[in-house]
Structure formats: C-alpha cells, structure tokens
Design a protein around this motif. Structure first.
Motif, mmCIF file in Angstrom:
data_model
loop_
_atom_site.group_PDB
_atom_site.id
_atom_site.type_symbol
_atom_site.label_atom_id
_atom_site.label_comp_id
_atom_site.label_asym_id
_atom_site.label_seq_id
_atom_site.Cartn_x
_atom_site.Cartn_y
_atom_site.Cartn_z
ATOM 1 N N UNK A 87 1.019 -0.858 -0.153
ATOM 2 C CA UNK A 87 -0.376 0.324 0.091
ATOM 3 C C UNK A 87 0.764 1.441 0.050
ATOM 4 N N UNK A 88 1.948 1.022 0.425
ATOM 5 C CA UNK A 88 2.690 2.337 0.461
ATOM 6 C C UNK A 88 3.742 2.737 -0.672
ATOM 7 N N UNK A 89 4.101 1.821 -1.808
ATOM 8 C CA UNK A 89 4.790 1.674 -2.354
ATOM 9 C C UNK A 89 6.137 0.337 -2.880
ATOM 10 N N UNK A 90 5.824 -0.264 -1.748
ATOM 11 C CA UNK A 90 6.839 -1.913 -1.848
ATOM 12 C C UNK A 90 7.026 -2.272 -3.851
ATOM 13 N N UNK A 91 8.111 -2.619 -3.889
ATOM 14 C CA UNK A 91 8.410 -2.978 -5.310
ATOM 15 C C UNK A 91 8.764 -4.288 -5.360
ATOM 16 N N UNK A 92 9.090 -4.341 -3.913
ATOM 17 C CA UNK A 92 8.896 -6.390 -3.680
ATOM 18 C C UNK A 92 8.661 -6.145 -1.704
ATOM 19 N N UNK A 93 9.063 -7.144 -1.321
ATOM 20 C CA UNK A 93 8.528 -7.932 -0.208
ATOM 21 C C UNK A 93 9.925 -8.656 0.238
ATOM 22 N N UNK A 94 10.258 -8.195 1.865
ATOM 23 C CA UNK A 94 11.036 -8.775 1.556
ATOM 24 C C UNK A 94 10.860 -9.455 3.475
ATOM 25 N N UNK A 95 11.565 -10.518 3.830
ATOM 26 C CA UNK A 95 11.391 -11.903 4.835
ATOM 27 C C UNK A 95 12.365 -11.951 5.373
ATOM 28 N N UNK A 96 12.202 -12.417 6.821
ATOM 29 C CA UNK A 96 13.770 -12.088 7.379
ATOM 30 C C UNK A 96 13.130 -13.889 8.065
ATOM 31 N N UNK A 97 13.817 -15.126 6.956
ATOM 32 C CA UNK A 97 13.506 -16.530 7.061
ATOM 33 C C UNK A 97 14.557 -17.373 8.096
ATOM 34 N N UNK A 98 15.507 -16.702 7.988
ATOM 35 C CA UNK A 98 16.423 -16.975 9.067
ATOM 36 C C UNK A 98 17.010 -16.531 10.048
ATOM 37 N N UNK A 99 18.047 -16.615 10.812
ATOM 38 C CA UNK A 99 18.636 -15.776 12.085
ATOM 39 C C UNK A 99 19.670 -14.816 11.306
ATOM 40 N N UNK A 100 19.595 -13.634 12.241
ATOM 41 C CA UNK A 100 20.881 -12.821 10.858
ATOM 42 C C UNK A 100 22.282 -12.411 11.897
ATOM 43 N N UNK A 101 22.611 -12.191 11.600
ATOM 44 C CA UNK A 101 24.497 -11.996 12.648
ATOM 45 C C UNK A 101 23.642 -10.676 13.442
ATOM 46 N N UNK A 102 23.953 -9.856 13.201
ATOM 47 C CA UNK A 102 23.526 -8.221 13.936
ATOM 48 C C UNK A 102 21.772 -7.904 15.245
ATOM 49 N N UNK A 103 21.138 -9.301 15.142
ATOM 50 C CA UNK A 103 20.334 -8.981 15.170
ATOM 51 C C UNK A 103 20.583 -10.169 16.674
ATOM 52 N N UNK A 104 20.127 -9.611 17.964
ATOM 53 C CA UNK A 104 20.290 -10.170 19.299
ATOM 54 C C UNK A 104 19.875 -11.206 19.707
ATOM 55 N N UNK A 105 18.170 -11.973 18.950
ATOM 56 C CA UNK A 105 17.781 -13.157 19.613
ATOM 57 C C UNK A 105 17.484 -14.365 18.470
ATOM 58 N N UNK A 106 18.158 -13.955 17.068
ATOM 59 C CA UNK A 106 18.382 -15.011 16.558
ATOM 60 C C UNK A 106 19.707 -15.411 16.248
ATOM 61 N N UNK A 107 19.776 -16.603 16.042
ATOM 62 C CA UNK A 107 21.005 -17.820 15.975
ATOM 63 C C UNK A 107 20.822 -17.949 14.746
#
Length: 449
Positions: A212-232
């Motif tokens: 609705x805001x104008x996204x041209x594609x959608x991003x989901x985080x399907x796995x853990x991340x480096x910078x995140x404090x809670x996701x291995x």
C-alpha cells in the motif's frame, strides 16, 4: 453541492499529485551529445570504437557517428574516455547507513532523515544511480529524490522487512514480552524499519501494508541474522504457511518475495513456498545451490569478507562470532555461483557505517577474486537491471536500465579510463567518474574545459 463521487475523486487526485520541485544539484537540457566516447554497453566483453551518444530528455535517443543534435544541445567531448551505464546495488539500506543502532532505536527521526538524504547524494556521487532497498522506511526519501528535492539514486523500496517474534529484525528487549496486544509497537516498527508478524493472517496484513505504501518487492527474514540480538544463524523462522501467505499476497500485486536466509534449511523452505529470491545464502551447501538452479531462483548476495566487515562487532560478542561464520562461507558461495551458473545479483548490504558506504565501489571490485572485470561490470549493470524487472508492474520506474542502447534510460557514467582493463577505476569514483548522469540530468561534471 459536491457529490460524494466528486469529493472522493478530488481526494484521490490530491493523494496521487506529484510534488513539484527543481532537480537538486542537476543540470538538464533537451539534448546532450556525448562525442568521442568508447562505450561499455553493460553486456559485452570489449569497449566500442570511439563514437557518439545522443541523450534526448531522459532516454538514449541515438548511438553512432552520424548524429545531428538540436541546435541547443549540450555537447560533451569525452576525449576517448569510457561511457558506461550507471551502477546498480541490489542490496542497500538507504535509511540505515549513517545512523548508529542507538540512533535508530532512540534518536531523532528528523535528524535520521537528513542523514539519509545526505547519504543518498553520496551514493549517487559514487556512480550508483539505482539501488534496491532491502529494509527501512525509504518511501519518503524515494519521493524526495523523484521530486528533485534531494539528489540520489533511483530506489526500488521494500519498506519494512517483515520478521517474526525473536527473528532477525526483532530488536525488542526481553522486558517487552509477552506481546499480547496490550503493549504498543516497538520503536523499529513505529519507524517502519521492521514489522513483526506471527501467523499467516498477520503476515498477509504486513505484506499488504508495505504494498500500500509503494513497495516494489517484499522482504521477509526467513532465518537468523548476524546483527540481531535474539536469532542464531541456524534457525529457520517463518513457517511454510506464513511464507506461502506472503508469496500469495505479493503475487496478487504482481511482484515477489525475497528472503534473508543463510542456511540450507531456511533457503529450501522459502523456495518450496514460492519465494523467488534469496538474499545472502553464505552457508548453503552444494545440494542447495543446485536446488536453486533447478528452481530458477535468483541469488542476491554480497562479498561479505574481512576486508570490509571485520571488526563491525565487539570482539568475543555473539554478533562477532556470527559475522565470522558468514565471512567464512563467502568463498564457497561464490565458487558455487561459478560452478552452477546461479543467477546472481550484486549488492553490498552496508549498515550503520558511513565509512563502509564509501567503500561501495571497492566492494564491487573485490569480486575479482571470483569474476573477470567484464563479469563484474555486467553483474552491476545489465544483470542487476534484469533482476529488478522481477517487480513487474510494481517497478517504480518504467524503462530499461543497466545498458547503453537506443531507448534505454539515460543513467550514464563517463569514466577516465577503461574499466574492462582496470576494474579498480570503480573503487575511486571521486577521481575516475568525471561525469554522472541520471535520468538525462547531469549531477557531476568535472571534465577539463
């Protein structure tokens, strides 16, 4: 008396009315003629012989030796230098470069927006005329750039990256739990940097909000991340049903879902749910790489190597250990890209570091460890343009990018040298990009008189 239909039409027109503003720091003319330039067209292995290129409005109108420009055309003598397409970064965070994590979580929004505008101009001055934003509230910045309020690259916005409770992008303190509807949105959600969605219905809603805001594609985080404090790194976050809901909602709008994922399990689950693009994938194995090719999946990845990413996190921290693991996987990933000819887009994924952003060109040239100069240039121009086209009708700019050919959009760089022979020219844009044009307008011209 105004009818409800007339009132609704007027309100709709006001919502869609473009802002009128002068182009920021740009010089425009009806026609621009580049004379005596050698062309890298975005696809080939060699430069052309010296020739001319005519830009009319924002398009490349003609290429050749027998061009007759208008009498008021601006003529630029290239002196045998290289004319090439503007560079494209397929994984950028326009709003999150100059902030620190503390500023993002606790700082002033107005200051953050001004920082992002300044960084957008710096990005354009590095020769990156287009970026694909992979998470952040970039809609307003894109509007300002398109209206000429701020000089910056074209933006393919994703809006807020969508995550799950405890996933990559969930920066809430443990004290905010449980989330039962009695507590407000977290700071990152309020800003539009990330949105937490648990369950297929909530995922659909969050996807639709970005569209609705104008996204041209959608991003989901399907796995853990480096910078995140809670996701291995090893965790898989969204369920198959949640991923499928996101894909369905995006497909209904004619666009696609991309996922942040490093591991084979996270990548395979996303592909099986209909996801078309994988971001990162530095920890995939050989079987998963082949699976990506079999399913015609795009890889959007980055040279995450110690040269650029070492020391980002405190030594001994969990984030530092995760960063080391990802960096160790980079070599094998690019070897598999070459081995299986995986469709690969180039990006950088710079976060929270203006100093690292200044290395954007060097990050591109660092690919010489795995690719030839022609392959590198192609990846950051015509290949990335083909990749952007996945957004279909949600693409925010109509026209062809990443190539120099008749009818293509006039995003051009005049390089003082031959980047096919010396790819390191791209690592020093201040010195070597003598002219930068975006959308037919000149934003930089340091050619000698």
């Amino acid at each position: 008396m105004n009818s409800p239909w007339k009132i609704a039409f007027t309100f709709s027109a006001l919502l869609s009315m473009p802002n009128i503003a002068p182009e920021a720091n740009a010089q425009a003319s009806p026609e621009t003629l580049f004379k005596d330039v050698r062309i890298y067209d975005g696809k080939g292995e060699t430069l052309s012989a010296a020739t001319s290129v005519l830009v009319r409005g924002n398009l490349i109108a003609a290429i050749g030796d027998s061009i007759s420009p208008a009498s008021d055309a601006v003529t630029i003598n290239g002196g045998g230098r290289t004319l090439m397409p503007g560079l494209i970064d397929a994984h950028w965070h326009t709003m999150l470069i100059r902030q620190t994590p503390e500023q993002m979580l606790f700082g002033d929004v107005g200051f953050a927006n001004l920082q992002a505008g300044a960084e957008a101009t710096a990005t354009l001055m590095r020769g990156f005329t287009t970026v694909r934003d992979m998470g952040g509230p970039s809609f307003g910045l894109k509007q300002a750039i398109d209206a000429g309020v701020v000089a910056g690259p074209r933006i393919w916005p994703s809006g807020a990256m969508i995550t799950v409770t405890s996933g990559h992008g969930d920066f809430r303190p443990i004290s905010d739990l449980p989330r039962d509807g009695s507590k407000p949105l977290s700071r990152v959600e309020e800003l539009g940097g990330a949105m937490i969605a648990d369950g297929p219905d909530m995922v659909r809603q969050r996807v639709r909000e970005q569209l609705m805001q104008g996204a041209s594609q959608i991003k989901l985080t399907a796995g853990g991340g480096v910078a995140s404090p809670h996701s291995p790194l090893d965790v898989s976050t969204f369920t198959a049903e949640e991923l499928t809901a996101a894909v369905e909602a995006a497909s209904n709008w004619g666009t696609y879902v991309t996922v942040h994922a490093y591991t084979p399990a996270a990548v395979r689950r996303a592909i099986d749910a209909g996801v078309k693009v994988i971001e990162h994938a530095h920890l995939v194995d050989d079987d998963t790489a082949r699976y990506m090719v079999d399913k015609d999946i795009w890889l959007s990845t980055q040279p995450i190597v110690p040269e650029f990413f070492a020391g980002m996190f405190p030594p001994g921290s969990d984030q530092a250990a995760k960063a080391d693991e990802v960096m160790e996987g980079t070599e094998q990933l690019y070897q598999m890209v070459k081995k299986y000819n995986i469709k690969t887009a180039f990006g950088t994924d710079v976060l929270f570091s203006e100093a690292m952003a200044r290395q954007q060109g060097r990050m591109l040239t660092s690919l010489t460890k795995w690719f030839t100069p022609a392959e590198i240039l192609r990846q950051a121009t015509s290949t990335n343009s083909e990749f952007l086209a996945l957004s279909g009708p949600r693409s925010p700019y109509k026209g062809k990018l990443g190539v120099i050919e008749q009818g293509a959009l006039a995003d051009l760089l005049l390089v003082d040298g031959d980047p096919l022979s010396d790819i390191d020219l791209l690592a020093a844009p201040d010195q070597n990009f003598l002219l930068i044009m975006k959308d037919g307008k000149i934003y930089k011209d340091t050619l000698p008189d």
